[in-house]
Design an enzyme around this catalytic site. Structure first.
Site, PDB file in Angstrom:
ATOM      1  N   GLU A 169      10.303 -10.355   1.765  1.00 38.84           N
ATOM      2  CA  GLU A 169      11.682  -9.865   1.732  1.00 38.84           C
ATOM      3  C   GLU A 169      12.535 -11.000   1.182  1.00 38.84           C
ATOM      4  OE1 GLU A 169      12.837  -7.903   5.359  1.00 38.84           O
ATOM      5  OE2 GLU A 169      11.049  -6.656   5.306  1.00 38.84           O
ATOM      6  N   GLU A 198      15.044  -1.318  -1.597  1.00 37.49           N
ATOM      7  CA  GLU A 198      15.045  -0.357  -0.477  1.00 37.49           C
ATOM      8  C   GLU A 198      16.462  -0.063   0.008  1.00 37.49           C
ATOM      9  OE1 GLU A 198      12.462  -1.159   2.890  1.00 37.49           O
ATOM     10  OE2 GLU A 198      13.280   0.550   3.995  1.00 37.49           O
ATOM     11  N   ASP A 247       1.967  -7.460   2.742  1.00 37.74           N
ATOM     12  CA  ASP A 247       3.251  -8.014   3.182  1.00 37.74           C
ATOM     13  C   ASP A 247       3.058  -9.322   3.933  1.00 37.74           C
ATOM     14  OD1 ASP A 247       5.603  -6.768   2.451  1.00 37.74           O
ATOM     15  OD2 ASP A 247       5.504  -5.268   4.045  1.00 37.74           O
ATOM     16  N   LYS A 266       3.877  -9.673  -0.683  1.00 33.79           N
ATOM     17  CA  LYS A 266       5.280  -9.267  -0.811  1.00 33.79           C
ATOM     18  C   LYS A 266       6.105 -10.006   0.228  1.00 33.79           C
ATOM     19  CE  LYS A 266       6.893  -4.975   0.433  1.00 33.79           C
ATOM     20  NZ  LYS A 266       7.821  -5.285   1.542  1.00 33.79           N
ATOM     21  N   ASP A 301       4.248  -4.362   6.288  1.00 35.60           N
ATOM     22  CA  ASP A 301       4.380  -4.746   7.698  1.00 35.60           C
ATOM     23  C   ASP A 301       4.951  -3.584   8.516  1.00 35.60           C
ATOM     24  OD1 ASP A 301       6.951  -4.871   6.721  1.00 35.60           O
ATOM     25  OD2 ASP A 301       7.415  -6.843   7.576  1.00 35.60           O
ATOM     26  N   SER A 302       5.275  -2.481   7.849  1.00 33.90           N
ATOM     27  CA  SER A 302       5.598  -1.247   8.573  1.00 33.90           C
ATOM     28  C   SER A 302       4.425  -0.832   9.460  1.00 33.90           C
ATOM     29  CB  SER A 302       5.941  -0.119   7.589  1.00 33.90           C
ATOM     30  OG  SER A 302       4.930   0.016   6.606  1.00 33.90           O
TER      31      SER A 302
HETATM   32  O1  KIV Z   1       6.446  -2.458   5.070  1.00 37.76           O
HETATM   33  C1  KIV Z   1       6.551  -1.536   4.240  1.00 37.76           C
HETATM   34  O2  KIV Z   1       5.925  -0.484   4.354  1.00 37.76           O
HETATM   35  C2  KIV Z   1       7.443  -1.739   3.116  1.00 37.76           C
HETATM   36  C3  KIV Z   1       7.746  -0.546   2.274  1.00 37.76           C
HETATM   37  C4  KIV Z   1       8.659   0.325   2.999  1.00 37.76           C
HETATM   38  C5  KIV Z   1       8.285  -0.939   0.943  1.00 37.76           C
HETATM   39  O3  KIV Z   1       7.928  -2.810   2.908  1.00 37.76           O
END
Ligand code: KIV
Length: 261
Positions: free
Chosen positions: A96, A163, A64, A94, A25-26
């Site tokens: 959190e 992280e 994510d 994924k 989600d970055s």
């Molecule tokens: O969103 C993302 O890119 C991440 C990585 C930094 C692990 O969660």
């Protein structure tokens, strides 16, 4: 070996080198210019997940779950995770893994959704934490990160992203969980590593301390754009070889009125 990817061509370039591509989600910050990941939507994750799946050939693709798509209830989380997998074709999601999320991880895993956990610095918690900052500097925080990792592991997460934690905490996390750990701003002692691809390619002026730059693409892009702009303004581009033009024989036929050219 893991990297993030958000587009088909980047996924295609990274794929031969990666075991896992994360549609993080970055993407909200890296591609869409958002200040943090809170504004990322399911639609954004689906669109970028589909693009990455078109470029990836052998790497496992993980998508994510965006903020708000899994915290409310396990049922909502399952439905959103199932939608992400169905509409993208990715292999896993994924989340959190804050304190309340372990039961949701278990619920999804029991129903056929492979889940990766993410502990330590959890970017989606930025509005609680106030800013992005490394975790595990106090005894209380160390216990909290350990508890998050243990809970995600017990709930069935197949891997755990760790992280932004104190490096010395990583051996304790590794000893406490059976799932492989994937570090980012953590320690070389993790089982794997991940970086945001655009960070390590040098697209941004500022990157977190834990990023190693393997290229300086911002400078390369700047140079290319400046060269193109100068050529266009001086009418050096396009040159003859970069235009479509009729051969001499065809020009003659056209001049004689030959409709076939
Ligand atoms: O969103 C993302 O890119 C991440 C990585 C930094 C692990 O969660």
């Amino acid at each position: 070996m893991c990297l993030t990817a958000y587009t088909a061509p980047m996924a295609e370039m990274l794929d031969p080198h990666c075991d896992l591509l994360l549609v993080g989600d970055s993407v909200g910050m890296v591609i869409h210019g958002l200040p943090n990941t809170v504004g990322v939507t399911m639609e954004m994750m689906i669109m970028h997940g589909q693009a990455v799946m078109r470029g990836a050939k052998q790497a496992m693709v993980v998508v994510d779950m965006p903020f708000g798509s899994y915290e409310g209830s396990s049922e909502v989380a399952f439905n959103n995770a199932a939608r992400l997998l169905k509409e993208t074709g990715a292999a896993a999601v994924k989340v959190e893994a804050g304190p309340q999320v372990a039961k949701t991880i278990a619920y999804m895993v029991e129903r056929g959704i492979p889940v990766m956990g993410h502990v330590g610095l959890r970017p989606q918690a930025v509005n609680i934490d106030g800013k992005f900052r490394a975790k595990g500097r106090t005894a209380e925080e160390r216990e909290q990160v350990l508890a998050e990792a243990r809970a995600a592991d017990k709930a069935g997460a197949f891997a755990i992203v760790v992280e932004g934690v104190d490096e010395a905490l990583v051996p304790e996390i590794s000893a406490a969980v059976s799932a492989p750990t994937i570090g980012i701003g953590a320690s070389a002692a993790c089982d794997g590593q991940i970086l945001v691809t655009d960070d390590m390619l040098g697209i941004f002026d500022w990157t977190p301390k834990f990023v190693r730059r393997y290229a300086n693409l911002k400078a390369e892009i700047d140079k290319a754009a400046a060269g193109y702009a100068a050529d266009v303004r001086a009418r050096r581009f396009p040159a003859a070889a970069e235009t479509y033009s009729l051969s001499k024989a065809r020009q003659a036929r056209v001049a004689q009125g030959d409709k076939r050219g």
